[in-house]
Design an enzyme around this catalytic site. Structure first.
Site, PDB file in Angstrom:
ATOM      1  N   LYS A  15       0.840  -1.215   0.000  1.00 42.80           N
ATOM      2  CA  LYS A  15       0.000   0.000   0.000  1.00 42.80           C
ATOM      3  C   LYS A  15       0.870   1.258   0.000  1.00 42.80           C
ATOM      4  CE  LYS A  15      -2.033  -1.231   3.889  1.00 42.80           C
ATOM      5  NZ  LYS A  15      -1.378  -2.529   4.184  1.00 42.80           N
ATOM      6  N   ARG A  89      -9.996   0.697   8.357  1.00 44.79           N
ATOM      7  CA  ARG A  89      -9.604  -0.669   8.711  1.00 44.79           C
ATOM      8  C   ARG A  89     -10.710  -1.399   9.454  1.00 44.79           C
ATOM      9  NH1 ARG A  89      -3.646   0.287   8.741  1.00 44.79           N
ATOM     10  NH2 ARG A  89      -2.648  -1.709   9.086  1.00 44.79           N
ATOM     11  N   ARG A 128      11.804  -5.498   5.034  1.00 44.01           N
ATOM     12  CA  ARG A 128      11.540  -4.079   4.775  1.00 44.01           C
ATOM     13  C   ARG A 128      12.348  -3.136   5.662  1.00 44.01           C
ATOM     14  NH1 ARG A 128       5.644  -1.859   5.516  1.00 44.01           N
ATOM     15  NH2 ARG A 128       5.861  -3.006   7.455  1.00 44.01           N
ATOM     16  N   ARG A 162      10.942  -1.137  11.338  1.00 49.03           N
ATOM     17  CA  ARG A 162       9.847  -0.817  12.247  1.00 49.03           C
ATOM     18  C   ARG A 162       9.778  -1.782  13.427  1.00 49.03           C
ATOM     19  NH1 ARG A 162       4.734   0.136   8.396  1.00 49.03           N
ATOM     20  NH2 ARG A 162       3.802  -1.250   9.948  1.00 49.03           N
ATOM     21  N   ARG A 173      -1.117  -8.811  13.508  1.00 50.00           N
ATOM     22  CA  ARG A 173      -1.562  -7.859  12.476  1.00 50.00           C
ATOM     23  C   ARG A 173      -2.384  -8.575  11.405  1.00 50.00           C
ATOM     24  NH1 ARG A 173       4.121  -5.427  11.134  1.00 50.00           N
ATOM     25  NH2 ARG A 173       3.147  -4.311   9.409  1.00 50.00           N
TER      26      ARG A 173
HETATM   27  P1  AP5 Z   1       4.866  -1.627   1.822  1.00 53.62           P
HETATM   28  O1  AP5 Z   1       4.539  -0.778   0.641  1.00 53.62           O
HETATM   29  O2  AP5 Z   1       5.592  -0.998   2.974  1.00 53.62           O
HETATM   30  O3  AP5 Z   1       3.530  -2.384   2.341  1.00 53.62           O
HETATM   31  P2  AP5 Z   1       2.283  -1.836   3.142  1.00 53.62           P
HETATM   32  O4  AP5 Z   1       1.075  -2.504   2.587  1.00 53.62           O
HETATM   33  O5  AP5 Z   1       2.281  -0.339   3.173  1.00 53.62           O
HETATM   34  O6  AP5 Z   1       2.621  -2.471   4.553  1.00 53.62           O
HETATM   35  P3  AP5 Z   1       2.504  -1.919   6.032  1.00 53.62           P
HETATM   36  O7  AP5 Z   1       3.217  -2.912   6.903  1.00 53.62           O
HETATM   37  O8  AP5 Z   1       2.963  -0.485   6.124  1.00 53.62           O
HETATM   38  O9  AP5 Z   1       1.004  -2.047   6.285  1.00 53.62           O
HETATM   39  P4  AP5 Z   1       0.328  -2.113   7.618  1.00 53.62           P
HETATM   40  O10 AP5 Z   1      -1.077  -2.008   7.190  1.00 53.62           O
HETATM   41  O11 AP5 Z   1       0.666  -3.269   8.470  1.00 53.62           O
HETATM   42  O12 AP5 Z   1       0.991  -0.906   8.431  1.00 53.62           O
HETATM   43  P5  AP5 Z   1       0.475   0.535   8.840  1.00 53.62           P
HETATM   44  O13 AP5 Z   1       1.666   1.409   8.900  1.00 53.62           O
HETATM   45  O14 AP5 Z   1      -0.694   0.943   8.013  1.00 53.62           O
HETATM   46  O15 AP5 Z   1       5.675  -2.895   1.270  1.00 53.62           O
HETATM   47  C1  AP5 Z   1       6.185  -3.888   2.164  1.00 53.62           C
HETATM   48  C2  AP5 Z   1       7.550  -4.405   1.622  1.00 53.62           C
HETATM   49  O16 AP5 Z   1       7.318  -5.106   0.391  1.00 53.62           O
HETATM   50  C3  AP5 Z   1       8.542  -3.284   1.287  1.00 53.62           C
HETATM   51  O17 AP5 Z   1       9.843  -3.715   1.631  1.00 53.62           O
HETATM   52  C4  AP5 Z   1       8.436  -3.104  -0.250  1.00 53.62           C
HETATM   53  O18 AP5 Z   1       9.664  -2.700  -0.838  1.00 53.62           O
HETATM   54  C5  AP5 Z   1       8.031  -4.511  -0.696  1.00 53.62           C
HETATM   55  N1  AP5 Z   1       7.106  -4.497  -1.853  1.00 53.62           N
HETATM   56  C6  AP5 Z   1       6.037  -3.666  -2.039  1.00 53.62           C
HETATM   57  N2  AP5 Z   1       5.405  -3.965  -3.189  1.00 53.62           N
HETATM   58  C7  AP5 Z   1       6.087  -5.020  -3.741  1.00 53.62           C
HETATM   59  C8  AP5 Z   1       5.914  -5.800  -4.934  1.00 53.62           C
HETATM   60  N3  AP5 Z   1       4.902  -5.565  -5.796  1.00 53.62           N
HETATM   61  N4  AP5 Z   1       6.783  -6.804  -5.171  1.00 53.62           N
HETATM   62  C9  AP5 Z   1       7.796  -7.066  -4.304  1.00 53.62           C
HETATM   63  N5  AP5 Z   1       8.028  -6.365  -3.168  1.00 53.62           N
HETATM   64  C10 AP5 Z   1       7.173  -5.356  -2.882  1.00 53.62           C
HETATM   65  O19 AP5 Z   1      -0.075   0.251  10.302  1.00 53.62           O
HETATM   66  C11 AP5 Z   1       0.774  -0.057  11.378  1.00 53.62           C
HETATM   67  C12 AP5 Z   1      -0.045  -0.151  12.669  1.00 53.62           C
HETATM   68  O20 AP5 Z   1      -0.670   1.123  12.949  1.00 53.62           O
HETATM   69  C13 AP5 Z   1      -1.210  -1.140  12.665  1.00 53.62           C
HETATM   70  O21 AP5 Z   1      -0.773  -2.449  12.977  1.00 53.62           O
HETATM   71  C14 AP5 Z   1      -2.121  -0.543  13.741  1.00 53.62           C
HETATM   72  O22 AP5 Z   1      -1.639  -0.804  15.027  1.00 53.62           O
HETATM   73  C15 AP5 Z   1      -1.984   0.956  13.494  1.00 53.62           C
HETATM   74  N6  AP5 Z   1      -2.968   1.481  12.533  1.00 53.62           N
HETATM   75  C16 AP5 Z   1      -2.684   2.026  11.294  1.00 53.62           C
HETATM   76  N7  AP5 Z   1      -3.818   2.423  10.684  1.00 53.62           N
HETATM   77  C17 AP5 Z   1      -4.834   2.108  11.530  1.00 53.62           C
HETATM   78  C18 AP5 Z   1      -6.248   2.234  11.432  1.00 53.62           C
HETATM   79  N8  AP5 Z   1      -6.838   2.759  10.345  1.00 53.62           N
HETATM   80  N9  AP5 Z   1      -7.003   1.800  12.475  1.00 53.62           N
HETATM   81  C19 AP5 Z   1      -6.420   1.275  13.598  1.00 53.62           C
HETATM   82  N10 AP5 Z   1      -5.085   1.107  13.743  1.00 53.62           N
HETATM   83  C20 AP5 Z   1      -4.305   1.518  12.715  1.00 53.62           C
END
Ligand code: AP5
Length: 217
Positions: A15, A89, A128, A162, A173
């Site tokens: 994402k 979410r 990552r 992270r 997660r």
């Molecule tokens: P990346 O692009 O970083 O993936 P992502 O989907 O953004 O993953 P996140 O881990 O950031 O998602 P998340 O939903 O767990 O975390 P968030 O910060 O939102 O890609 C991942 C890796 O793969 C990278 O190394 C990249 O290079 C590689 N890659 C990407 N695309 C690729 C491809 N096509 N092919 C190969 N490699 C690829 O949330 C963190 C925490 O915050 C949550 O656990 C929760 O506690 C809290 N939180 C956040 N939002 C909310 C909400 N709305 N409600 C409640 N709690 C929330």
């Protein structure tokens, strides 16, 4: 015309990677609740401490906190559109977003569902790292920085992993995603907003699949 895009998918689906491309290519504003919460935790406030504990365990932060953060960003904004990265979410967050956008006479235009299997997610998350200065996303195997320890995009040496990118919190997660977030797939399908993409494809191929949906808007 404003364009509002939701990127929906499990942790590590890509994402953040795709959101950054859309910012560059289309001038939209990325709203990542994960980034906002990480900012809140590093502020050291009482709210930040509560958020840090919840995030490190891999659980979801309360709807009230997250919706409040999004409301602040939307109110008074004159952006040409938003990319919601990691929000909504829960069904409650999705309803709240609908109401907030309605208040601005806007809509959710498309929901990109990024489909990736769990094995790939573990590999992506465990490799990552990101730039603490500009947010550029890297991977040990698939996208290492050109010079070790230096960000290609901004030259910073503040490359970080992270705290929640470990096996134990990733398990939680993923469970949180399947229990609380995946019902949004049906929610937006019923609203005829859903556009699934194969998130296992390369970053360029995923971007091309998304372009097909976005060009129709
Ligand atoms: P990346 O692009 O970083 O993936 P992502 O989907 O953004 O993953 P996140 O881990 O950031 O998602 P998340 O939903 O767990 O975390 P968030 O910060 O939102 O890609 C991942 C890796 O793969 C990278 O190394 C990249 O290079 C590689 N890659 C990407 N695309 C690729 C491809 N096509 N092919 C190969 N490699 C690829 O949330 C963190 C925490 O915050 C949550 O656990 C929760 O506690 C809290 N939180 C956040 N939002 C909310 C909400 N709305 N409600 C409640 N709690 C929330």
């Amino acid at each position: 015309m404003t364009v509002n895009i939701i990127l929906l998918g499990p942790p590590g689906a890509g994402k953040g990677t795709q959101a950054r491309r859309l910012v560059e290519e289309r001038g939209l504003v990325q709203l990542s609740t994960g980034d906002m919460l990480r900012e809140a935790r590093s502020s050291g406030t009482e709210m930040g401490k509560v958020v840090a504990e919840v995030m490190d365990k891999g659980q979801l932060v309360t709807d009230e906190i997250v919706v409040g953060l999004i409301r602040e960003k939307l109110e008074g904004s004159d952006a040409p559109g938003f990319i919601f990265d990691g929000f909504p979410r829960t069904l409650k967050q999705a309803d709240a977003l609908g109401e907030l956008l309605e208040g601005l006479k806007q809509n959710v235009d498309v929901v990109i569902e990024m489909q990736v299997d769990d094995t790939a997610l573990v590999e992506r998350i465990s490799g990552r790292y990101t730039c603490g200065n500009c947010g550029e996303v890297y991977h040990d195997k698939t996208k290492p920085s050109a010079e070790e320890g230096v960000c290609d995009a901004c030259g910073s040496t503040d490359l970080r992993r992270r705290a929640d990118d470990n096996e134990e919190s990733l398990k939680t997660r993923l469970l949180e995603y399947y229990k609380k977030t995946s019902p949004l797939i049906g929610y937006y399908y019923a609203k005829e907003k859903l556009h699934p993409v194969n998130g296992l494809a390369s970053v360029d191929e995923v971007a091309a699949q998304m372009k097909t949906a976005l060009d129709k808007l």
